[in-house]
Scaffold this active site. Sequence first.
Site, mmCIF file in Angstrom:
data_model
loop_
_atom_site.group_PDB
_atom_site.id
_atom_site.type_symbol
_atom_site.label_atom_id
_atom_site.label_comp_id
_atom_site.label_asym_id
_atom_site.label_seq_id
_atom_site.Cartn_x
_atom_site.Cartn_y
_atom_site.Cartn_z
ATOM 1 N N GLY A 173 0.806 -1.203 0.000
ATOM 2 C CA GLY A 173 0.000 0.000 0.000
ATOM 3 C C GLY A 173 0.844 1.259 0.000
ATOM 4 N N GLU A 176 -3.021 -2.681 12.171
ATOM 5 C CA GLU A 176 -2.145 -3.745 11.690
ATOM 6 C C GLU A 176 -2.044 -4.903 12.693
ATOM 7 O OE1 GLU A 176 0.197 -4.110 8.847
ATOM 8 O OE2 GLU A 176 -1.415 -2.890 8.034
ATOM 9 N N HIS A 218 -7.280 -4.301 3.117
ATOM 10 C CA HIS A 218 -5.839 -4.527 3.193
ATOM 11 C C HIS A 218 -5.453 -5.672 2.250
ATOM 12 C CE1 HIS A 218 -4.638 -2.225 7.084
ATOM 13 N NE2 HIS A 218 -5.440 -1.518 6.319
ATOM 14 N N ARG A 234 0.201 -10.748 7.944
ATOM 15 C CA ARG A 234 -0.393 -10.645 9.282
ATOM 16 C C ARG A 234 -1.257 -11.864 9.606
ATOM 17 N NH1 ARG A 234 3.218 -6.923 10.779
ATOM 18 N NH2 ARG A 234 2.982 -4.966 9.658
#
Length: 433
Positions: free
Chosen positions: A101, A319, A346, A391
Amino acid sequence: MPNLTATRPPRPWAAPRATEPVTSALRLPGSKSMTARALVLSALADGPSTLLRPLRARDTELMAGGLRALGAHVSNSDDERWVLRPHPLHGPAQIDVGQAGTIMRFLPPLAGLADAPVSFDGDPSVRSRPLGPLVGALRSLGVRIEAAPGDGLPLTVHGAGGIGGGEVVIDASASSQFVSGLLLAAPGFARGATIRHVGPPVPSAPHLRMTVQMLRAAGAAVDDTVPDVWAVAPGRLSGRGWEIEPDLSGAVPFFAAALVTGGSVTLLGWPRRSLQPVETLRTLLRQLGGEVTQDTDGLTVRGTGTVHGVDADLSDVSELTPVVAALAALADGPSRLRGVGHIRGHETDRLAALAHELTGLGAEVDEAPDGLSIRPRPLHGGTFRTYDDHRMAHAAAVLGLTVPGIQLTDVGCTAKTLPEFPALWSAMVSGES
């Protein structure tokens, strides 16, 4: 424009189980957020800059490659010291954003300062990530852009050698990076820029504060005294040395291991003063049942082996949601995670992905528009899809500490921000770190 990134084969991985409390002191690479911002600011400076202890990972390597394509000289052969020598931005160029991003939102404004077309594309999944508000803002400043339907990737910025600047109104509720991308380039606009956010609250406010503080450190004049308004004066930035802090987001899975196993994990080299949201993290870890201390060695988190359920607004630290969700599934009571509706855009729809994977292991999870409600239940082993999202892989690794038989579909996706993750994690669990 074709996708510039070769397909990477998945790398299945059995998450190691901890048979005793983990005790580890580790040194992590630099912050992705700081490394990306330092690279962009250095490309706009009036002289060379150095980045000390930056992050070398897929996102930052691609950022360096994108700046090279625009004319900057980036030397990153030394892991500990990257050197960037700026050069007038030029084109034509093709830039691979991968899944980052930061690249897809920080470099299009710089491309508007170039003197020829600059094209952007990346992994197929990145084409669905929100970009429209930034494209609209640049168009309102006079930049000509050709974009895919919905104003996403792939796109081409037709640089005309400069951007006039002025006032721009933007809805940045989907990503603070829309504002950061404009702010970072604004000193190079002829009249600077005044950026006004109109819409629901901007998420990840600490990242915006980091952008402003780093701009000022490079010599920019930034006025952020009015809420949701940022005014940047035109002017040259100074080349300088950037000391990159260890990556706080990257440390959170390791801190979670201390909570889950009743162990102790120290992040070495943590600075006394930080641009990252360390106080927000301290508060969250304490609510989850941890003890957080800092001394000359670094930042240490200790756990009892019992994780508490929480009602937490994670909008400033979105996050961390996947790892916190994993902790919530192992907690002693229900949790509600709020303020993170934007993470549906995301690397994947993280809320839907977490709900599906945690439910598949036995937890009870309800999705809300802006978060998750998680009720712990006895968990069992199984396959945990990672969705090409680093993640999600971190969350699965945390679950695997106490739940036998957790199989990740792909641990290779952690190379996006921490290529060393599988080795560091296994060493921690085995007591070798």
